[in-house]
Design a protein around this motif. Structure first.
Motif, PDB file in Angstrom:
ATOM      1  N   VAL A   7      43.771  47.454  54.631  1.00 45.76           N
ATOM      2  CA  VAL A   7      43.149  47.189  53.336  1.00 45.76           C
ATOM      3  C   VAL A   7      41.677  46.897  53.588  1.00 45.76           C
ATOM      4  O   VAL A   7      41.341  45.998  54.364  1.00 45.76           O
ATOM      5  CB  VAL A   7      43.816  46.004  52.621  1.00 45.76           C
ATOM      6  CG1 VAL A   7      43.089  45.687  51.319  1.00 45.76           C
ATOM      7  CG2 VAL A   7      45.287  46.297  52.351  1.00 45.76           C
ATOM      8  N   GLN A   9      38.246  45.666  52.028  1.00 42.97           N
ATOM      9  CA  GLN A   9      37.689  44.933  50.905  1.00 42.97           C
ATOM     10  C   GLN A   9      36.479  44.146  51.368  1.00 42.97           C
ATOM     11  O   GLN A   9      36.310  43.870  52.557  1.00 42.97           O
ATOM     12  CB  GLN A   9      38.740  43.985  50.316  1.00 42.97           C
ATOM     13  CG  GLN A   9      39.224  42.920  51.290  1.00 42.97           C
ATOM     14  CD  GLN A   9      40.270  42.007  50.683  1.00 42.97           C
ATOM     15  OE1 GLN A   9      41.351  42.448  50.308  1.00 42.97           O
ATOM     16  NE2 GLN A   9      39.932  40.715  50.581  1.00 42.97           N
ATOM     17  N   TYR A  33      41.772  40.455  45.232  1.00 41.90           N
ATOM     18  CA  TYR A  33      41.314  39.800  46.450  1.00 41.90           C
ATOM     19  C   TYR A  33      41.963  38.426  46.618  1.00 41.90           C
ATOM     20  O   TYR A  33      42.295  38.021  47.736  1.00 41.90           O
ATOM     21  CB  TYR A  33      39.788  39.667  46.432  1.00 41.90           C
ATOM     22  CG  TYR A  33      39.032  40.953  46.713  1.00 41.90           C
ATOM     23  CD1 TYR A  33      39.674  42.190  46.773  1.00 41.90           C
ATOM     24  CD2 TYR A  33      37.656  40.928  46.923  1.00 41.90           C
ATOM     25  CE1 TYR A  33      38.971  43.353  47.036  1.00 41.90           C
ATOM     26  CE2 TYR A  33      36.944  42.081  47.187  1.00 41.90           C
ATOM     27  CZ  TYR A  33      37.601  43.296  47.240  1.00 41.90           C
ATOM     28  OH  TYR A  33      36.898  44.450  47.503  1.00 41.90           O
ATOM     29  N   GLU A  35      44.933  37.547  45.547  1.00 40.58           N
ATOM     30  CA  GLU A  35      46.314  37.782  45.964  1.00 40.58           C
ATOM     31  C   GLU A  35      46.369  38.175  47.442  1.00 40.58           C
ATOM     32  O   GLU A  35      47.235  37.706  48.196  1.00 40.58           O
ATOM     33  CB  GLU A  35      46.935  38.890  45.110  1.00 40.58           C
ATOM     34  CG  GLU A  35      48.277  39.410  45.596  1.00 40.58           C
ATOM     35  CD  GLU A  35      49.370  38.364  45.596  1.00 40.58           C
ATOM     36  OE1 GLU A  35      50.314  38.499  46.407  1.00 40.58           O
ATOM     37  OE2 GLU A  35      49.308  37.401  44.794  1.00 40.58           O
ATOM     38  N   LEU A  36      45.437  39.023  47.865  1.00 43.07           N
ATOM     39  CA  LEU A  36      45.452  39.503  49.249  1.00 43.07           C
ATOM     40  C   LEU A  36      44.959  38.461  50.238  1.00 43.07           C
ATOM     41  O   LEU A  36      45.076  38.650  51.447  1.00 43.07           O
ATOM     42  CB  LEU A  36      44.618  40.781  49.357  1.00 43.07           C
ATOM     43  CG  LEU A  36      45.244  41.992  48.644  1.00 43.07           C
ATOM     44  CD1 LEU A  36      44.243  43.129  48.534  1.00 43.07           C
ATOM     45  CD2 LEU A  36      46.504  42.453  49.372  1.00 43.07           C
ATOM     46  N   GLN A  41      50.143  37.860  52.837  1.00 43.00           N
ATOM     47  CA  GLN A  41      49.504  39.164  52.724  1.00 43.00           C
ATOM     48  C   GLN A  41      48.598  39.430  53.932  1.00 43.00           C
ATOM     49  O   GLN A  41      48.498  40.577  54.389  1.00 43.00           O
ATOM     50  CB  GLN A  41      48.683  39.247  51.432  1.00 43.00           C
ATOM     51  CG  GLN A  41      49.477  39.022  50.153  1.00 43.00           C
ATOM     52  CD  GLN A  41      50.344  40.212  49.779  1.00 43.00           C
ATOM     53  OE1 GLN A  41      50.776  40.986  50.627  1.00 43.00           O
ATOM     54  NE2 GLN A  41      50.627  40.352  48.493  1.00 43.00           N
ATOM     55  N   ARG A  42      47.980  38.389  54.460  1.00 35.91           N
ATOM     56  CA  ARG A  42      47.127  38.570  55.645  1.00 35.91           C
ATOM     57  C   ARG A  42      47.956  39.010  56.843  1.00 35.91           C
ATOM     58  O   ARG A  42      47.466  39.692  57.742  1.00 35.91           O
ATOM     59  CB  ARG A  42      46.371  37.270  55.981  1.00 35.91           C
ATOM     60  CG  ARG A  42      45.541  36.692  54.863  1.00 35.91           C
ATOM     61  CD  ARG A  42      44.559  37.647  54.234  1.00 35.91           C
ATOM     62  NE  ARG A  42      43.444  37.993  55.116  1.00 35.91           N
ATOM     63  CZ  ARG A  42      42.388  38.707  54.733  1.00 35.91           C
ATOM     64  NH1 ARG A  42      42.316  39.165  53.494  1.00 35.91           N
ATOM     65  NH2 ARG A  42      41.431  38.985  55.587  1.00 35.91           N
ATOM     66  N   PHE A  45      49.206  43.087  56.110  1.00 36.93           N
ATOM     67  CA  PHE A  45      48.267  44.189  56.183  1.00 36.93           C
ATOM     68  C   PHE A  45      47.199  43.934  57.252  1.00 36.93           C
ATOM     69  O   PHE A  45      46.980  42.791  57.666  1.00 36.93           O
ATOM     70  CB  PHE A  45      47.577  44.399  54.834  1.00 36.93           C
ATOM     71  CG  PHE A  45      48.521  44.726  53.704  1.00 36.93           C
ATOM     72  CD1 PHE A  45      49.129  45.965  53.623  1.00 36.93           C
ATOM     73  CD2 PHE A  45      48.803  43.779  52.725  1.00 36.93           C
ATOM     74  CE1 PHE A  45      50.004  46.270  52.594  1.00 36.93           C
ATOM     75  CE2 PHE A  45      49.675  44.074  51.684  1.00 36.93           C
ATOM     76  CZ  PHE A  45      50.274  45.326  51.625  1.00 36.93           C
ATOM     77  N   PHE A  47      43.157  44.018  57.990  1.00 35.46           N
ATOM     78  CA  PHE A  47      41.929  43.850  57.211  1.00 35.46           C
ATOM     79  C   PHE A  47      40.731  44.115  58.123  1.00 35.46           C
ATOM     80  O   PHE A  47      40.095  43.183  58.624  1.00 35.46           O
ATOM     81  CB  PHE A  47      41.863  42.453  56.589  1.00 35.46           C
ATOM     82  CG  PHE A  47      42.905  42.214  55.533  1.00 35.46           C
ATOM     83  CD1 PHE A  47      42.633  42.496  54.204  1.00 35.46           C
ATOM     84  CD2 PHE A  47      44.165  41.729  55.876  1.00 35.46           C
ATOM     85  CE1 PHE A  47      43.601  42.280  53.224  1.00 35.46           C
ATOM     86  CE2 PHE A  47      45.136  41.517  54.905  1.00 35.46           C
ATOM     87  CZ  PHE A  47      44.854  41.797  53.573  1.00 35.46           C
ATOM     88  N   LEU A 305      49.085  46.672  43.744  1.00 35.99           N
ATOM     89  CA  LEU A 305      50.041  46.004  44.620  1.00 35.99           C
ATOM     90  C   LEU A 305      51.324  46.823  44.781  1.00 35.99           C
ATOM     91  O   LEU A 305      51.940  46.822  45.850  1.00 35.99           O
ATOM     92  CB  LEU A 305      50.356  44.610  44.083  1.00 35.99           C
ATOM     93  CG  LEU A 305      49.189  43.611  44.142  1.00 35.99           C
ATOM     94  CD1 LEU A 305      49.553  42.315  43.441  1.00 35.99           C
ATOM     95  CD2 LEU A 305      48.764  43.342  45.586  1.00 35.99           C
ATOM     96  N   LEU A 308      50.391  49.397  47.379  1.00 32.23           N
ATOM     97  CA  LEU A 308      50.295  48.780  48.703  1.00 32.23           C
ATOM     98  C   LEU A 308      51.678  48.464  49.262  1.00 32.23           C
ATOM     99  O   LEU A 308      51.926  48.645  50.469  1.00 32.23           O
ATOM    100  CB  LEU A 308      49.448  47.510  48.629  1.00 32.23           C
ATOM    101  CG  LEU A 308      47.937  47.710  48.577  1.00 32.23           C
ATOM    102  CD1 LEU A 308      47.237  46.387  48.301  1.00 32.23           C
ATOM    103  CD2 LEU A 308      47.422  48.323  49.877  1.00 32.23           C
TER     104      LEU A 308
END
Length: 350
Positions: A7, A9, A33, A35-36, A41-42, A45, A47, A305, A308
């Motif tokens: 992801v 961002q 952002y 939510e992620l 989530q970290r 995915f 980053f 989402l 994703l």
């Protein structure tokens, strides 16, 4: 099966502000952002870091004069480059970084450092043409990334799927005369920007490599599923792309203020699943999505989402719903017209 999904961002994307009353607002990304940023989530995915593109990379798709025109807005309080596309002091910075995110996403999946990637960027890009801004777009992020893949990474065949409500005129223009990109677009028509008719199929070496599916509006998950099942899938299987890129617009969501489509999270998950399966079978799983439109903040977040989750291999769409969409039937005149047009160049069942 779980996959490594990147992801991309940046808070810089929130610095682009086209002004009061504009629908393409920084808040489009704030909820996503947030939510992620949650710990789960970290862990789910990747980053990665990424950099803005330089002028030479932008020039793979845009004229130097166009680049200079956008660059000249840097630091200026507020400028409008066309009736729909306005800038703030850091808009040029954000636009260069948005293109950089798309390029980095392509690099990651091509090198095998990620299986799939989603660039959650703004400003969007698919309306930006070779030498002008248009429709909220400064630079054409997905076209720059495709040019980079073709000219710098040695790829020869790329499928670009554009499911945004609005036709991706800038992307079509960029690859209209080449067979190195198969451009496939579903969009509301007639509607902004006025392009995307059935008859627009490419020219020269590119004839037959632009396939448009103009829709009247009101189409739901089942309609989009049929288009992907019955037309996009056989096209992709014959073309055999080395990379699949998606202009992922969420203004086809039921309730979006700019459109009349009726797609839901299930539809976005299903379309993403079809593309994931095609990528797995045809190009080593290489699938990159780049954010385009979507102007109801809550429902756009849910749509992203859903995509994703599908990209990560979570398969959140219930089996019953997936089967229903895979077997979708019913009258859809736009699909029949597009199928007959595509048959002039490709072998399409039905």
């Amino acid at each position: 099966m779980k996959s490594k999904t990147a992801v991309l961002q940046s808070e810089v994307f929130l610095a682009h502000d086209p002004g009061p009353g504009h629908v393409e607002v920084p808040q489009r990304l704030v909820g996503l952002y947030r939510e992620l940023a949650r710990p789960e989530q970290r862990q789910r995915f990747l980053f990665p870091d990424f950099l803005p593109v330089d002028e030479d990379t932008l020039a793979l798709n845009h004229s130097r004069a166009h680049i200079a025109r956008v660059a000249a807005t840097a630091g200026s309080p507020f400028e409008c480059l066309d009736p729909d596309t306005c800038t703030s002091p850091r808009s040029y910075e954000a636009a260069c970084l948005a293109a950089g995110a798309a390029v980095k996403a392509v690099d990651l999946v091509t090198a095998g450092e990620a299986d799939k990637a989603f660039a959650l960027v703004r400003p969007p890009g698919h309306h930006a043409e070779h030498d002008r801004t248009r429709g909220f777009c400064l630079f054409n992020n997905i076209a720059v990334a495709a040019r980079h893949a073709l000219q710098n990474l040695g790829l020869e065949r790329i499928l670009i799927v554009d499911w945004d409500l609005h036709h991706g005129n800038g992307t079509q223009q960029a690859f209209y005369d080449t067979d190195q990109v198969l451009f496939f677009s579903t969009h509301q028509y007639p509607y902004f920007p006025g392009t995307g008719a059935l008859s627009e199929t490419g020219r020269g070496r590119g004839e037959g490599y632009t396939i448009n599916v103009p829709l009247q509006g009101g189409q739901d998950d089942a309609a989009f599923a049929r288009i992907f099942n019955e037309l996009l899938t056989p096209l992709a299987e014959q073309y055999r792309p080395e990379l699949i890129l998606v202009s992922a617009g969420f203004d086809t969501y039921g309730g979006d203020p700019l459109g009349t489509m009726m797609v839901t999270e299930a539809g976005y998950a299903y379309m993403t699943g079809v593309l994931g399966e095609l990528a797995a079978g045809l190009c080593g799983g290489r699938l990159v999505m780049v954010l385009e439109g979507g102007y109801d903040l809550t429902i756009m977040e849910r749509g992203v989402l859903a995509c994703l989750g599908e990209m990560a291999g979570d398969r959140l769409l219930p089996k019953k719903s997936r089967t229903r969409l895979r077997q979708a039937v019913g009258p859809l005149r736009a699909l029949e017209y597009a199928r007959e047009t595509a048959k002039k160049y490709w072998t399409i069942p039905g």
